[in-house]
Design a protein around this motif. Structure first.
Motif, PDB file in Angstrom:
ATOM      1  N   SER A 175      51.880  -6.573   4.017  1.00 17.13           N
ATOM      2  CA  SER A 175      52.520  -5.258   3.923  1.00 17.13           C
ATOM      3  C   SER A 175      53.693  -5.144   4.897  1.00 17.13           C
ATOM      4  CB  SER A 175      51.490  -4.152   4.160  1.00 17.13           C
ATOM      5  OG  SER A 175      50.882  -4.317   5.399  1.00 17.13           O
ATOM      6  N   LEU A 176      53.760  -6.054   5.874  1.00 17.62           N
ATOM      7  CA  LEU A 176      54.898  -6.026   6.794  1.00 17.62           C
ATOM      8  C   LEU A 176      55.909  -7.122   6.460  1.00 17.62           C
ATOM      9  CD1 LEU A 176      52.929  -5.521  10.123  1.00 17.62           C
ATOM     10  CD2 LEU A 176      54.214  -3.785   8.879  1.00 17.62           C
ATOM     11  N   ASP A 177      55.751  -7.741   5.295  1.00 17.36           N
ATOM     12  CA  ASP A 177      56.639  -8.820   4.871  1.00 17.36           C
ATOM     13  C   ASP A 177      56.665  -9.966   5.862  1.00 17.36           C
ATOM     14  OD1 ASP A 177      57.331  -7.671   2.524  1.00 17.36           O
ATOM     15  OD2 ASP A 177      58.973  -6.503   3.410  1.00 17.36           O
ATOM     16  N   LEU A 178      55.534 -10.276   6.410  1.00 21.40           N
ATOM     17  CA  LEU A 178      55.459 -11.399   7.344  1.00 21.40           C
ATOM     18  C   LEU A 178      54.819 -12.575   6.617  1.00 21.40           C
ATOM     19  CD1 LEU A 178      54.206  -9.593  10.554  1.00 21.40           C
ATOM     20  CD2 LEU A 178      56.489 -10.499  10.126  1.00 21.40           C
ATOM     21  N   PRO A 179      55.152 -13.807   7.056  1.00 23.27           N
ATOM     22  CA  PRO A 179      54.524 -14.969   6.414  1.00 23.27           C
ATOM     23  C   PRO A 179      53.020 -15.000   6.700  1.00 23.27           C
ATOM     24  CG  PRO A 179      55.785 -15.637   8.336  1.00 23.27           C
ATOM     25  CD  PRO A 179      56.086 -14.188   8.101  1.00 23.27           C
TER      26      PRO A 179
ATOM     27  N   PRO B  49      54.472  -0.308  -3.937  1.00 23.07           N
ATOM     28  CA  PRO B  49      54.880  -1.221  -2.857  1.00 23.07           C
ATOM     29  C   PRO B  49      55.608  -0.538  -1.718  1.00 23.07           C
ATOM     30  CG  PRO B  49      56.192  -1.571  -4.839  1.00 23.07           C
ATOM     31  CD  PRO B  49      55.171  -0.562  -5.184  1.00 23.07           C
ATOM     32  N   ASP B  50      56.051   0.669  -1.887  1.00 23.73           N
ATOM     33  CA  ASP B  50      56.800   1.304  -0.823  1.00 23.73           C
ATOM     34  C   ASP B  50      55.914   1.870   0.277  1.00 23.73           C
ATOM     35  OD1 ASP B  50      59.031   0.639  -2.089  1.00 23.73           O
ATOM     36  OD2 ASP B  50      59.365   2.592  -3.050  1.00 23.73           O
ATOM     37  N   LEU B  51      54.632   1.959   0.003  1.00 20.94           N
ATOM     38  CA  LEU B  51      53.746   2.563   0.998  1.00 20.94           C
ATOM     39  C   LEU B  51      53.528   1.606   2.157  1.00 20.94           C
ATOM     40  CD1 LEU B  51      51.101   4.122  -1.368  1.00 20.94           C
ATOM     41  CD2 LEU B  51      52.888   5.299  -0.086  1.00 20.94           C
ATOM     42  N   LEU B  52      53.445   2.170   3.346  1.00 13.41           N
ATOM     43  CA  LEU B  52      53.171   1.337   4.509  1.00 13.41           C
ATOM     44  C   LEU B  52      51.744   0.822   4.447  1.00 13.41           C
ATOM     45  CD1 LEU B  52      53.924   0.182   7.221  1.00 13.41           C
ATOM     46  CD2 LEU B  52      53.333   2.364   8.280  1.00 13.41           C
TER      47      LEU B  52
ATOM     48  N   GLN C 152      43.949   1.978  -4.058  1.00 14.60           N
ATOM     49  CA  GLN C 152      45.239   1.584  -4.605  1.00 14.60           C
ATOM     50  C   GLN C 152      45.433   0.082  -4.489  1.00 14.60           C
ATOM     51  OE1 GLN C 152      47.445   4.111  -1.963  1.00 14.60           O
ATOM     52  NE2 GLN C 152      47.869   5.602  -3.566  1.00 14.60           N
ATOM     53  N   GLN C 153      45.105  -0.414  -3.278  1.00 17.38           N
ATOM     54  CA  GLN C 153      45.362  -1.827  -3.018  1.00 17.38           C
ATOM     55  C   GLN C 153      44.504  -2.722  -3.907  1.00 17.38           C
ATOM     56  OE1 GLN C 153      44.951  -2.813   1.090  1.00 17.38           O
ATOM     57  NE2 GLN C 153      45.765  -4.878   0.813  1.00 17.38           N
ATOM     58  N   PHE C 154      43.263  -2.298  -4.136  1.00 21.19           N
ATOM     59  CA  PHE C 154      42.337  -3.152  -4.890  1.00 21.19           C
ATOM     60  C   PHE C 154      42.016  -2.570  -6.261  1.00 21.19           C
ATOM     61  CE2 PHE C 154      41.628  -4.136  -0.411  1.00 21.19           C
ATOM     62  CZ  PHE C 154      41.850  -5.498  -0.426  1.00 21.19           C
ATOM     63  N   ALA C 155      42.986  -1.822  -6.807  1.00 23.72           N
ATOM     64  CA  ALA C 155      42.750  -1.135  -8.076  1.00 23.72           C
ATOM     65  C   ALA C 155      42.306  -2.100  -9.167  1.00 23.72           C
ATOM     66  CB  ALA C 155      44.016  -0.395  -8.502  1.00 23.72           C
ATOM     67  N   SER C 156      42.934  -3.268  -9.215  1.00 22.98           N
ATOM     68  CA  SER C 156      42.611  -4.187 -10.309  1.00 22.98           C
ATOM     69  C   SER C 156      41.192  -4.724 -10.163  1.00 22.98           C
ATOM     70  CB  SER C 156      43.624  -5.337 -10.347  1.00 22.98           C
ATOM     71  OG  SER C 156      43.638  -5.977  -9.088  1.00 22.98           O
ATOM     72  N   GLU C 157      40.797  -5.007  -8.916  1.00 22.11           N
ATOM     73  CA  GLU C 157      39.434  -5.484  -8.704  1.00 22.11           C
ATOM     74  C   GLU C 157      38.422  -4.424  -9.116  1.00 22.11           C
ATOM     75  OE1 GLU C 157      38.586  -6.991  -4.841  1.00 22.11           O
ATOM     76  OE2 GLU C 157      40.245  -8.428  -4.853  1.00 22.11           O
ATOM     77  N   LEU C 158      38.712  -3.179  -8.729  1.00 19.43           N
ATOM     78  CA  LEU C 158      37.784  -2.097  -9.069  1.00 19.43           C
ATOM     79  C   LEU C 158      37.689  -1.931 -10.580  1.00 19.43           C
ATOM     80  CD1 LEU C 158      38.729   0.459  -6.274  1.00 19.43           C
ATOM     81  CD2 LEU C 158      36.507  -0.635  -6.590  1.00 19.43           C
ATOM     82  N   ALA C 159      38.842  -2.041 -11.237  1.00 23.63           N
ATOM     83  CA  ALA C 159      38.848  -1.878 -12.695  1.00 23.63           C
ATOM     84  C   ALA C 159      38.046  -2.999 -13.356  1.00 23.63           C
ATOM     85  CB  ALA C 159      40.288  -1.884 -13.206  1.00 23.63           C
ATOM     86  N   ALA C 160      38.239  -4.235 -12.861  1.00 26.68           N
ATOM     87  CA  ALA C 160      37.522  -5.363 -13.451  1.00 26.68           C
ATOM     88  C   ALA C 160      36.020  -5.199 -13.252  1.00 26.68           C
ATOM     89  CB  ALA C 160      38.005  -6.664 -12.816  1.00 26.68           C
TER      90      ALA C 160
END
Lengths: 363, 814
Positions: free
Chosen positions: A247-251, A5-8, A14-22
């Protein structure tokens, strides 16, 4: 979903790792050598869908499925893929996700600029070592292309047409013979099966460093178009600005939010030179008004509303962003914009506050 | 019914004896009837039909098609497909039906086989006259009920599954309307085989047929299987609550077809082959039910007189999804599938490569290989069992065309659709329109020949005028036999017209389409104008008015002008009105020259002018410079046309409008300047008045940009006016000298454009006038410095250097 989560900006894999794994877990179709997924699964990863076990794959590319199919089919043959399109038509985005889905990583990347040297395409040297020990395998600094050949991966080359022609042509041997000779060592690196190249090039840059026909022949070309319909573009803008916002903590804005529709309407009308109802002709400005710019206008608007406004995005939050996106050339575009405001925006129902906001910003 | 309703499981025969239902020969020694259920225009079916006929060797071939077309089958050996059977209703040519045939149509293969083997052919469907009468009756009933007709379904007479298509409503058809990329999912009854393919997850029914049906069995077994599947489908459709329109007709049609089969049996034919749409196969399979109900059903059917003939056709027209095309989106590809048996994909790409090379594009064998590989790979990714057309097209674009959409489109047009043109031998009954055209041409001593020929017409002679009328009428009918060499619109006031005549083979097809409008050239042209006027906007209508005048069609002109009037009343756009006013007035003015005075024209011209007048001021308010200049230009053009109206009282309204514009304080400069100039040129205001206005505009109160626009508008009508009027020039001169520096930069481009657009002589005249003006005012002041003699003053120290050089060059020396 985000592993770090610290990455900009996390990589696609990385972002879609779970989708790729599934996808990989439930993919029972044959995979080409060294591919992490079958071609069909790669298409599903890009276009979205629901897996048998209920895992929802989010769409990465909103547009014609056939284009993605052609792109994936190209990678499955040993031809290289050239993604062509106007700025902001998601060329890089598609390339990154293709690489992530096919090879499991999108990090092998050559950024094409007018200063890109042959080192970036072939290999370079660690000069300290070269001088100390003479030419040796250890002194060799492999390029991303060389690494991809060794490790049976997909390598991305961004903005291929910006690379000087002589450097471009270094790719010919790599793409046709699938080998990279290293004459200094008397060796070569032969590409492992699964190696391929995804290049992107800008339609508007045509002629900057036009590909030689010998190189062009090694590529299958897929042209990524501007979004075909209004609703499609609204969806893209909604989805992408939500992802950026996270990723910018915006709504996150709800799909089809009024201001998103407004931004897309303005962009499409100015781009096509006519209003959406086809009744009024509009002068198009000099900029390309890509979807990517629409996304950034919306994201900026959300940021403005969150940090300086009342939290809810309104016409005044997007007015400045739109002005900046439309008026690229102060002389011509300002007139175009003001004409558009007067002839189209002013009379449109429900656009009164937007008109006022734009007038205020334009000064 | 939707495609998802199609049963996908194993097909269960609906009768205890499958043989009786499936078209298989009944196992006794009596006459044998084989029903070959086909997919209309399906190459797979076509090949299967040809093979089946070879195997069966029937003594008569029965074909789904209008029964009254039987006499036309004698012409088959001379025909080159694509061709179409055309049936026109004698009393109403707009009621017509087409039955298109391509070389890959199973029906065509059956016709060709019969012709080659000297076997009689019978068309067994309802006669065209009955179909037309039924359609007309249904439309009348619909009109009475005021139910809007569903265009798609009512467009095809006699059941939606017929391979005929017709144009009951010419005006609904959009000529040139391209077939959509992906045809809308056809209903089961329209394309039952397509529905089966879709149920099996295939979007290309042809390739599915190839894979699933044809390559697995001999052709006769194939037809048996198809009949079986259709029987199940029909069973299913009966439970469907939605009864498609034309259901009633379908019963009639099948009854008629059965009667024809019975007739053939009665004649004693031993082996009968029936080629019909797959949907009908179960209905025609022996043993046939008792004949009495069929005979009762067919008794007393209405019938109108029709004329049937063969007309040449094009592949592009086959590809049309709407109107009277066959809806075959890719005739070229189908033709390829029909003629090529192995290596279908590589052979196709070799053809594409050759075509692209013909356009000087570098396409090597390597390209062709890569394209084939990509197509195969795409088929795999998409889960196609074999390469389909969309795989082929996507591969073409990515591998051969560098992703270029235009080039891909060209390939589609040239190869996928194809440029095939059929032909019909002499001796085939000609269309009434064709006969009329040829008779007219003969009378006017014109030949329909392929070699281009130039022709100059003198409209003062009767012959010249008659020929001109004919050419203009044909243009309205989209039969461009004669093409104008100069713009006819512009030369409408002269006595001369220049044409190039060339009768190209495609024109026969165009003529066949035009035949839907009427049986004579005049009648058809009238109908064509009427149809075109229905949905036309104002600019299009005014063009039509001019064309109609040129074509001398007074009958339709009145109605047309009514439409113009109506449209003008609703037109909100002043530009459109202004653009329309000019040709109408011109047409009014020159209608006398061509001997077609029309009282109504003057009336329409007047009302349009009044309408346009009232809209100019509101339209000009708040415009920016460019669009205001555009409006001013249109006003000036309309003004030139108004001048043609001579002493018509309406011109007063126009002049009043110009005065309002010229005196308006809040309009952009351009139209105001232009209106002032138009008034001046028309001697409606005096030069003194103009000078006063000019000086008012150019005074401090007005923004500089407005001032520049005013000057540009004023001088757009020619610059000499200021050269001849010292007062105007003086005002201008003074203004220019007092424009502040930064504002000058702003208006300089406009001024430069204004004066730069003038001819050199005008500019020189203005320059001279300025010099004279300055001379009169004496030295100094804002004007350029002048010498004592009125010429330019010489700055001695500065001129000394160049003077010395010039002297040296002239050989003077110091």
């Amino acid at each position: 979903m985000t592993t770090t989560p610290d990455l900009l900006r996390p990589h696609a894999e990385q972002q879609f790792a779970s989708e790729l794994a599934a996808l990989a877990a439930q993919d029972d179709r044959p995979r080409p050598p060294a591919w992490h997924l079958s071609p069909q699964a790669v298409v599903t990863y890009l276009m979205g869908g629901t897996l048998p076990d209920g895992t929802v794959i989010s769409p990465k590319y909103v547009g014609a499925r056939r284009l993605v199919e052609v792109a994936v089919a190209t990678l499955a043959t040993d031809r290289a893929l050239l993604l062509l399109g106007l700025p902001g038509t998601a060329k890089t985005w598609v390339g990154e996700h293709l690489a992530a889905a096919v090879s499991g990583r999108s990090t092998l990347l050559v950024q094409g600029t007018s200063g890109t040297a042959e080192d970036a395409v072939r290999y370079g040297w660690n000069y300290a070592r070269l001088i100390a020990e003479g030419p040796s395998e250890a002194a060799l600094v492999p390029s991303p292309v060389m690494t991809a050949m060794r490790e049976a991966s997909v390598v991305r080359i961004e903005e291929l047409t910006r690379i000087p022609s002589d450097v471009q042509d270094a790719l010919i041997t790599i793409l046709s013979e699938k080998t990279l000779p290293v004459p200094e060592l008397g060796t070569e690196v032969q590409a492992a099966r699964g190696f391929n190249v995804i290049a992107t090039a800008n339609d508007r840059d045509r002629g900057v460093n036009e590909l030689s026909s010998a190189l062009r022949r090694r590529f299958n070309t897929v042209v990524l178009p501007l979004p075909a319909t209004f609703e499609e573009e609204v969806e893209i803008v909604t989805r992408r600005s939500a992802q950026l916002g996270t990723s910018l903590d915006l709504p996150t804005l709800p799909a089809g939010h009024e201001e998103i529709r407004r931004v897309v309407t303005v962009f499409r009308e100015l781009r096509s030179g006519r209003t959406l109802d086809g009744r009024t002709a509009v002068r198009p400005p000099s900029g390309s008004l890509s979807t990517a710019e629409a996304i950034s206008v919306v994201t900026n608007g959300v940021a403005l509303a969150t940090h300086f406004g009342d939290g809810a995005i309104g016409p005044d939050d997007i007015a400045a962003g739109i002005l900046g996106a439309v008026v690229k050339d102060p002389a011509g575009d300002a007139a175009v914009w003001s004409e558009y405001l007067e002839t189209v925006v002013r009379e449109r129902e429900g656009w009164g506050s937007f008109y006022a906001a734009c007038r205020e910003v334009a000064g | 019914m939707t495609v998802t309703d199609v049963p996908t499981g194993p097909v269960v025969p609906v009768e205890p004896d499958p043989g009786a239902r499936t078209g298989r020969p009944v196992a006794h020694d009596g006459p044998r009837v084989d029903v070959l259920g086909v997919r209309h225009h399906g190459p797979g079916s076509a090949r299967a039909v040809a093979a089946a006929l070879d195997e069966l060797r029937p003594t008569v071939v029965l074909l789904e098609g209008p029964a009254d077309a039987d006499p036309l089958s004698v012409y088959v050996p001379g025909l080159v497909p694509p061709v179409a059977l055309l049936a026109t209703v004698d009393d109403d040519p707009a009621q017509a039906s087409f039955w298109p045939f391509a070389s890959f149509s199973p029906e065509w293969q059956a016709l060709a086989w019969a012709a080659a083997h000297d076997v009689p052919v019978r068309f067994i469907d309802l006669p065209s006259g009955t179909v037309a009468a039924l359609t007309a009756a249904r439309r009348a009933a619909e009109a009475a009920l005021d139910v809007p007709a569903d265009e798609d379904e009512s467009a095809v007479p006699g059941g939606a599954d017929s391979h005929a298509s017709s144009v009951p409503d010419v005006e609904h058809d959009v000529p040139g309307d391209e077939a959509p990329d992906t045809p809308a999912p056809a209903s089961v009854r329209e394309d039952p085989l397509g529905a089966l393919a879709a149920a099996a997850g295939h979007d290309d029914a042809e390739r599915w047929w190839e894979d699933v049906v044809e390559q697995r069995s001999g052709s006769l077994e194939t037809f048996a299987a198809v009949a079986e599947a259709m029987a199940a489908l029909r069973e299913h459709a009966e439970h469907d609550t939605r009864t498609p329109e034309g259901d009633e007709d379908e019963e009639l049609r099948e009854a008629h077809m059965r009667q024809q089969v019975r007739a053939a049996l009665r004649e004693g034919h031993a082996r009968i082959a029936v080629v019909c749409g797959a949907w009908h196969a179960p209905a025609l399979t022996t043993p046939l039910p008792p004949a009495a109900p069929d005979a009762r059903l067919l008794r007393g059917l209405p019938r109108v007189r029709t004329t049937l003939t063969w007309v040449p056709w094009t592949t592009a027209r086959l590809a049309r999804g709407s109107g009277y095309g066959a809806g075959v989106s890719a005739p070229g590809w189908y033709s390829h599938l029909f003629s090529v048996h192995e290596d279908v994909v590589p052979r196709w790409f070799v053809g594409v490569g050759a075509a692209l090379r013909g356009r000087d594009l570098q396409v090597s064998s390597a390209h062709v290989i890569e394209a084939s590989r990509l197509a195969e790979s795409l088929a795999t990714v998409r889960g196609h069992r074999s390469v389909a057309l969309d795989d082929v097209m996507d591969a073409t674009r990515a591998a051969l065309c560098d992703g270029d959409a235009g080039l891909t489109e060209w390939v589609t047009r040239e190869l996928v659709v194809g440029t095939g043109l059929g032909s019909v031998p002499d001796g085939v009954p000609a269309l009434p329109l064709d006969v009329d055209l040829r008779a007219t041409a003969r009378r006017l001593r014109l030949k329909l020949e392929d070699a281009p020929r130039n022709l100059d017409l003198d409209l003062r002679t009767d012959g010249g005028l008659a020929r001109s009328h004919l050419f203009h009428r044909l243009t309205l009918l989209d039969v461009p036999w004669a093409t104008p060499r100069t713009s006819t619109v512009r030369s409408s006031g002269t006595f001369r017209e220049s044409w190039t005549l060339r009768w190209q083979p495609e024109l026969s097809v165009a003529l066949a389409e035009a035949a839907l409008h009427g049986t004579t050239v005049v009648g058809a042209a009238n109908a064509a104008v009427r149809a075109a006027a229905r949905d036309a906007d104002l600019p299009r209508l005014t063009v039509l008015v001019e064309q109609t005048l040129l074509a001398d069609l007074p009958e339709v002109l009145d109605a047309l002008l009514g439409r113009v009037d109506e449209r003008a009343a609703h037109a909100g756009d002043v530009e459109q009105l202004l653009d329309a006013v000019t040709p109408i007035i011109r047409a009014h003015r020159y209608s006398d020259v061509r001997g077609t005075p029309v009282a109504r024209l003057a009336h329409v011209a007047r009302t349009m002018l009044v309408r346009a007048s009232s809209g100019i001021v509101p339209a000009a308010l708040g415009r920016d410079d460019d669009t205001a200049a555009d409006l001013a230009r249109r006003v000036a053009e309309a003004d030139a046309a108004v001048a043609l109206l001579d002493h018509d009282p309406t011109t007063d309204v126009w002049v009043r409008t110009l005065r309002t514009v010229a005196a308006h304080d809040h309009l952009p400069g351009h139209p105001v300047g232009r209106a002032t100039r138009l008034l001046l040129d028309g001697a409606r205001i005096t030069p003194e008045d103009v000078a006063e206005r000019l000086s008012r505009v150019l005074s401090v109160g007005t923004p500089v940009r407005t001032q520049a626009g005013w000057i540009e508008g004023f001088l757009a009508g020619g610059g000499l006016v200021v050269a001849h009027d010292a007062t105007l020039l003086g005002v201008l001169d003074d203004w220019l000298a007092t424009v502040p520096g930064d504002a000058l930069t702003d208006v300089l481009p406009v001024l430069r454009r204004t004066f730069g657009a003038m001819p050199a002589a005008e500019r020189r005249a203005i320059g001279d006038a300025t010099a004279r003006l300055a001379a009169r005012r004496g030295r100094g002041g804002p004007a350029a410095p002048t010498g004592d003699d009125g010429g330019l003053a010489i700055d001695d120290p500065r001129i000394a250097g160049p003077l010395a050089t010039a002297l040296l060059l002239l050989g003077g020396g110091r």
